[in-house]
Structures are given as C-alpha cells and as structure tokens.
Write a protein that holds these residues in place. Structure first.
Motif, PDB file in Angstrom:
ATOM      1  N   VAL A 157     -13.508   2.413  -5.997  1.00 38.98           N
ATOM      2  CA  VAL A 157     -14.452   3.075  -5.349  1.00 38.98           C
ATOM      3  C   VAL A 157     -15.030   2.474  -4.190  1.00 38.98           C
ATOM      4  O   VAL A 157     -15.142   3.224  -3.012  1.00 38.98           O
ATOM      5  CB  VAL A 157     -15.525   3.829  -6.146  1.00 38.98           C
ATOM      6  CG1 VAL A 157     -16.349   4.730  -5.398  1.00 38.98           C
ATOM      7  CG2 VAL A 157     -14.724   4.666  -7.299  1.00 38.98           C
ATOM      8  N   TYR A 158     -15.682   1.572  -4.225  1.00 36.82           N
ATOM      9  CA  TYR A 158     -16.280   0.723  -3.274  1.00 36.82           C
ATOM     10  C   TYR A 158     -15.536   0.325  -2.185  1.00 36.82           C
ATOM     11  O   TYR A 158     -15.760   0.053  -1.018  1.00 36.82           O
ATOM     12  CB  TYR A 158     -17.115  -0.666  -3.961  1.00 36.82           C
ATOM     13  CG  TYR A 158     -17.907  -1.308  -2.885  1.00 36.82           C
ATOM     14  CD1 TYR A 158     -19.017  -0.724  -2.276  1.00 36.82           C
ATOM     15  CD2 TYR A 158     -17.583  -2.485  -2.515  1.00 36.82           C
ATOM     16  CE1 TYR A 158     -19.879  -1.480  -1.336  1.00 36.82           C
ATOM     17  CE2 TYR A 158     -18.041  -3.045  -1.528  1.00 36.82           C
ATOM     18  CZ  TYR A 158     -19.358  -2.533  -0.853  1.00 36.82           C
ATOM     19  OH  TYR A 158     -20.042  -3.482   0.167  1.00 36.82           O
ATOM     20  N   LEU A 159     -14.177   0.079  -2.782  1.00 38.48           N
ATOM     21  CA  LEU A 159     -13.149  -0.718  -1.677  1.00 38.48           C
ATOM     22  C   LEU A 159     -12.773   0.458  -0.686  1.00 38.48           C
ATOM     23  O   LEU A 159     -12.782   0.171   0.527  1.00 38.48           O
ATOM     24  CB  LEU A 159     -11.955  -1.132  -2.241  1.00 38.48           C
ATOM     25  CG  LEU A 159     -10.676  -1.406  -1.589  1.00 38.48           C
ATOM     26  CD1 LEU A 159     -11.203  -2.698  -0.634  1.00 38.48           C
ATOM     27  CD2 LEU A 159      -9.361  -1.463  -2.411  1.00 38.48           C
ATOM     28  N   PHE A 160     -12.665   1.819  -1.180  1.00 40.95           N
ATOM     29  CA  PHE A 160     -12.424   2.832  -0.214  1.00 40.95           C
ATOM     30  C   PHE A 160     -13.753   3.437   0.677  1.00 40.95           C
ATOM     31  O   PHE A 160     -13.653   3.782   1.680  1.00 40.95           O
ATOM     32  CB  PHE A 160     -11.598   3.750  -0.873  1.00 40.95           C
ATOM     33  CG  PHE A 160     -10.301   3.484  -1.392  1.00 40.95           C
ATOM     34  CD1 PHE A 160      -9.233   3.238  -0.245  1.00 40.95           C
ATOM     35  CD2 PHE A 160      -9.922   3.342  -2.616  1.00 40.95           C
ATOM     36  CE1 PHE A 160      -7.800   2.703  -0.817  1.00 40.95           C
ATOM     37  CE2 PHE A 160      -8.676   2.880  -2.936  1.00 40.95           C
ATOM     38  CZ  PHE A 160      -7.648   2.762  -2.242  1.00 40.95           C
ATOM     39  N   ALA A 161     -14.674   3.371  -0.115  1.00 40.64           N
ATOM     40  CA  ALA A 161     -15.879   3.888   0.187  1.00 40.64           C
ATOM     41  C   ALA A 161     -16.408   3.120   1.540  1.00 40.64           C
ATOM     42  O   ALA A 161     -17.371   3.421   2.339  1.00 40.64           O
ATOM     43  CB  ALA A 161     -17.062   4.114  -0.713  1.00 40.64           C
ATOM     44  N   SER A 162     -16.483   1.783   1.265  1.00 38.70           N
ATOM     45  CA  SER A 162     -16.739   0.768   2.324  1.00 38.70           C
ATOM     46  C   SER A 162     -16.172   0.851   3.648  1.00 38.70           C
ATOM     47  O   SER A 162     -16.531   0.229   4.766  1.00 38.70           O
ATOM     48  CB  SER A 162     -17.084  -0.669   1.807  1.00 38.70           C
ATOM     49  OG  SER A 162     -15.627  -1.087   1.640  1.00 38.70           O
ATOM     50  N   ASN A 163     -15.061   1.462   3.926  1.00 35.62           N
ATOM     51  CA  ASN A 163     -14.029   1.612   4.930  1.00 35.62           C
ATOM     52  C   ASN A 163     -13.850   0.120   5.494  1.00 35.62           C
ATOM     53  O   ASN A 163     -14.442  -0.341   6.724  1.00 35.62           O
ATOM     54  CB  ASN A 163     -14.796   2.454   5.976  1.00 35.62           C
ATOM     55  CG  ASN A 163     -13.928   2.946   7.229  1.00 35.62           C
ATOM     56  OD1 ASN A 163     -12.754   2.792   6.994  1.00 35.62           O
ATOM     57  ND2 ASN A 163     -14.518   3.288   8.490  1.00 35.62           N
ATOM     58  N   SER A 165     -12.045  -3.226   7.219  1.00 36.84           N
ATOM     59  CA  SER A 165     -10.924  -3.329   8.303  1.00 36.84           C
ATOM     60  C   SER A 165      -9.590  -3.988   7.581  1.00 36.84           C
ATOM     61  O   SER A 165      -9.713  -3.876   6.423  1.00 36.84           O
ATOM     62  CB  SER A 165     -11.231  -4.571   9.248  1.00 36.84           C
ATOM     63  OG  SER A 165     -11.543  -5.570   8.258  1.00 36.84           O
ATOM     64  N   VAL A 166      -8.506  -3.728   8.348  1.00 34.00           N
ATOM     65  CA  VAL A 166      -7.292  -4.146   7.666  1.00 34.00           C
ATOM     66  C   VAL A 166      -7.316  -5.620   7.044  1.00 34.00           C
ATOM     67  O   VAL A 166      -6.903  -5.539   5.911  1.00 34.00           O
ATOM     68  CB  VAL A 166      -6.061  -4.265   8.846  1.00 34.00           C
ATOM     69  CG1 VAL A 166      -4.868  -4.572   8.334  1.00 34.00           C
ATOM     70  CG2 VAL A 166      -6.006  -2.839   9.487  1.00 34.00           C
ATOM     71  N   ASP A 167      -7.808  -6.571   7.491  1.00 28.60           N
ATOM     72  CA  ASP A 167      -7.815  -7.929   6.985  1.00 28.60           C
ATOM     73  C   ASP A 167      -9.052  -8.122   5.946  1.00 28.60           C
ATOM     74  O   ASP A 167      -8.472  -8.583   4.878  1.00 28.60           O
ATOM     75  CB  ASP A 167      -8.457  -8.836   7.978  1.00 28.60           C
ATOM     76  CG  ASP A 167      -7.541  -9.066   9.434  1.00 28.60           C
ATOM     77  OD1 ASP A 167      -6.483  -8.592   9.051  1.00 28.60           O
ATOM     78  OD2 ASP A 167      -8.059  -9.579  10.241  1.00 28.60           O
ATOM     79  N   ASP A 168     -10.122  -7.331   5.910  1.00 29.38           N
ATOM     80  CA  ASP A 168     -10.816  -7.158   4.640  1.00 29.38           C
ATOM     81  C   ASP A 168     -10.191  -6.510   3.485  1.00 29.38           C
ATOM     82  O   ASP A 168     -10.471  -6.820   2.323  1.00 29.38           O
ATOM     83  CB  ASP A 168     -12.258  -6.363   4.974  1.00 29.38           C
ATOM     84  CG  ASP A 168     -13.139  -7.325   5.943  1.00 29.38           C
ATOM     85  OD1 ASP A 168     -12.682  -8.627   6.174  1.00 29.38           O
ATOM     86  OD2 ASP A 168     -14.077  -6.902   6.364  1.00 29.38           O
ATOM     87  N   TYR A 169      -9.540  -5.382   3.769  1.00 24.09           N
ATOM     88  CA  TYR A 169      -8.667  -4.516   2.691  1.00 24.09           C
ATOM     89  C   TYR A 169      -7.646  -5.456   2.200  1.00 24.09           C
ATOM     90  O   TYR A 169      -7.589  -5.503   0.808  1.00 24.09           O
ATOM     91  CB  TYR A 169      -7.862  -3.495   3.526  1.00 24.09           C
ATOM     92  CG  TYR A 169      -7.168  -2.457   2.524  1.00 24.09           C
ATOM     93  CD1 TYR A 169      -7.801  -1.746   1.736  1.00 24.09           C
ATOM     94  CD2 TYR A 169      -6.044  -2.579   2.568  1.00 24.09           C
ATOM     95  CE1 TYR A 169      -7.140  -1.018   0.542  1.00 24.09           C
ATOM     96  CE2 TYR A 169      -5.117  -1.832   1.811  1.00 24.09           C
ATOM     97  CZ  TYR A 169      -5.743  -0.934   0.820  1.00 24.09           C
ATOM     98  OH  TYR A 169      -4.854  -0.340  -0.128  1.00 24.09           O
ATOM     99  N   GLN A 170      -6.978  -6.122   3.056  1.00 27.05           N
ATOM    100  CA  GLN A 170      -5.795  -7.139   2.172  1.00 27.05           C
ATOM    101  C   GLN A 170      -6.538  -8.315   1.464  1.00 27.05           C
ATOM    102  O   GLN A 170      -6.026  -8.638   0.581  1.00 27.05           O
ATOM    103  CB  GLN A 170      -5.256  -7.726   3.492  1.00 27.05           C
ATOM    104  CG  GLN A 170      -4.106  -6.777   4.217  1.00 27.05           C
ATOM    105  CD  GLN A 170      -3.001  -6.240   3.400  1.00 27.05           C
ATOM    106  OE1 GLN A 170      -2.514  -6.965   2.520  1.00 27.05           O
ATOM    107  NE2 GLN A 170      -2.563  -4.942   3.686  1.00 27.05           N
ATOM    108  N   SER A 171      -7.957  -8.527   1.851  1.00 26.69           N
ATOM    109  CA  SER A 171      -8.503  -9.690   1.201  1.00 26.69           C
ATOM    110  C   SER A 171      -9.031  -9.294  -0.162  1.00 26.69           C
ATOM    111  O   SER A 171      -8.997  -9.757  -0.945  1.00 26.69           O
ATOM    112  CB  SER A 171      -9.730 -10.328   1.887  1.00 26.69           C
ATOM    113  OG  SER A 171     -10.309 -11.125   1.099  1.00 26.69           O
ATOM    114  N   ARG A 172      -9.531  -8.056  -0.154  1.00 26.57           N
ATOM    115  CA  ARG A 172     -10.113  -7.336  -1.438  1.00 26.57           C
ATOM    116  C   ARG A 172      -9.134  -6.854  -2.302  1.00 26.57           C
ATOM    117  O   ARG A 172      -9.547  -6.487  -3.639  1.00 26.57           O
ATOM    118  CB  ARG A 172     -11.362  -6.490  -0.744  1.00 26.57           C
ATOM    119  CG  ARG A 172     -12.401  -7.243  -0.198  1.00 26.57           C
ATOM    120  CD  ARG A 172     -13.170  -6.230   0.590  1.00 26.57           C
ATOM    121  NE  ARG A 172     -13.857  -5.107  -0.138  1.00 26.57           N
ATOM    122  CZ  ARG A 172     -14.420  -4.157   0.232  1.00 26.57           C
ATOM    123  NH1 ARG A 172     -15.075  -4.071   1.394  1.00 26.57           N
ATOM    124  NH2 ARG A 172     -14.969  -3.308  -0.562  1.00 26.57           N
TER     125      ARG A 172
END
Length: 273
Positions: A157-163, A165-172
């Motif tokens: 939930v926090y991953l998608f709610a925090s919006n 960046s592409v790099d942060d998304y790939q990292s998390r």
C-alpha cells in the motif's frame, strides 16, 4: 568412523548454540521492510550474485536429494515418501525460521531475568509462574505472524501510495515481493492459530441472518479456515516456496535489487540453514 563423530559433534554444537541466533529472523524481516519502504542502492555484479544464489540453491536441494538416495532400491517406497516429506520440510523450515524467533527471544529474556533473580535474591526458579506457558507461546506466534502479514500488505500500500519515481519503484519492489513470500510462509499457521477452537457449527450458521454472520467473529473464522486451510491451497503454498527459491537467482539477472535480500535469504532460511 572419524567423520561420524565429527558430524555428531557439529550437530551437538548446533543444538547447544542455535538459540544465540534467534535475532536473525527479526533482522531479515526488518531488512526487507527497510528495502520495501526506503530506496536503497547496492553495487555488485549481478551475474556473480546470480551464480552465488544458484550455488546456494543447488547445495540446499542437494541435501534433500542426498537424503533420498541413502535408501536402497528395496526400500523405494519408503524413499519416495521420505523425499516427499523432505520437500514439504522446506516449507516447514521457512515457517519455523520466522515463527520461533519471538519464542526463542522470550525464552532467552525470561531465562536471563530468572537467573538474575536467583543470583541476586536467591529466588526459587524451579517452576514457571507466568501463567499457562502454552497459551503464552501461542499468543506470541499468533500476534507475531499477524503483524508480518499486515506489514506485508502495508508495504505494498505504501509503495503505490507514495508515488515513487521509476528508480525508487525498481529499488523498493523486490523488498515488497520477498517480504510477501515471507508472509505467505506464515499465513497458514497464523490462520490456524486464529481459527482453532472455533465453536460455530454449520447448523448454527444456517440459522443466522446475513447481518448476524457478518458481525459474528466465529463466522469469519470459519470462512477463513475453509478458504485457506484446505488441501488444494495448502499444496499450492507448499510448492510456492521451492519455486520462488529457484526463481530468485533468475530475478537477480532481470533486476539486481533482488540480489542482496534474496541471495542471503537463500543462505539464512534455505533447506540447509
């Protein structure tokens, strides 16, 4: 003959010292939560990490294959059964790794406190005076596994709610995925502990209105038990764990962020941990 005694010595040493490492399950859960919430960057060769993870996976399953090959052809039926049970034990080993940490920590803290009371005040520590120890242990595991499952959902939930960046998304995202597999490992014992002893019967459910069912905890426990604790779902969960153990090395080649948490998780909670 000498190797036999060395083997027994190592097993005895492990039995005497395993409690020292009770904190490792807390570390791996906390580490994956950290990776799921905060972006992290690691620098390593993903091919080398993939090779390391493939080697760890091979060694883990080699223990199982070697165990099944110890039996003669005359005992092929027993050998097949033991091989199946050993595959099942991969799932059980992962469950135990993440479940018993709080119990071992509770035992270490309680034992240390009692020993200090004996050493300083001469207090009798020959018996347990903290209530029903079985119920205490059940409560610890029940709430601990529930927290893991809720935290896994919260990470997504926090991953998608925090919006991010592409790099942060790939990292998390890898931290969320691996933590989800951890939550899947403890889902069965969690549901069982919450639903065991449920007194509601089918006859009682037929007499209840929809509103009564919706507001009755026993009805929810019954539904969760039927939904999760059945043979088909159990078989799926049983083989999901070995499957993702094999998939993790390939995921490292696709996304290097799987390397750190996934690679060392294979060593920490694999079949031969």
């Amino acid at each position: 003959n000498e190797m036999k005694w060395w083997g027994r010595l190592l097993i005895s040493f492990d039995n005497l010292t395993y409690w020292i490492w009770f904190w490792t399950s807390f570390f791996w859960i906390g580490f994956n939560v950290y990776l799921a919430i905060w972006p992290a960057h690691f620098h390593f060769n993903n091919v080398a990490m993939m090779s390391f993870m493939l080697a760890a996976t091979f060694l883990n399953y080699a223990l199982i294959i070697a165990n099944s090959m110890r039996f003669s052809i005359m005992e092929s039926v027993d050998a097949n059964e033991i091989a199946f049970l050993s595959m099942d034990n991969i799932w059980r080993a992962n469950q135990l790794f993440f479940m018993v940490g709080p119990i071992q920590g509770f035992s270490v803290i309680t034992g240390t406190k009692n020993f200090i009371n004996y050493l300083l005040y001469g207090q009798d520590i020959g018996g347990w005076a903290g209530g029903d120890l079985t119920q205490v242990s059940i409560a610890i595991v029940k709430y601990w596994t529930s927290m893991i499952i809720i935290a896994a959902i919260g990470c997504w939930v926090y991953l998608f709610a925090s919006n991010p960046s592409v790099d942060d998304y790939q990292s998390r995202r890898p931290g969320c995925i691996i933590f989800t597999f951890i939550a899947m490992d403890v889902l069965h014992p969690c549901i069982y502990l919450w639903t065991v002893g449920n007194k509601i019967k089918d006859e009682d459910m037929l007499k209840m209105t929809f509103l009564q069912k919706f507001s009755h905890p026993g009805w929810w426990k019954r539904k969760m038990s039927v939904l999760i604790l059945n043979e088909h779902v159990t078989n799926v969960f049983r083989f999901v764990n070995p499957a993702y153990m094999f998939c993790l090395p390939l995921l490292v080649y696709y996304n290097a962020y799987f390397g750190v948490s996934g690679g060392f998780a294979l060593v920490a909670v694999g079949a031969g941990h």
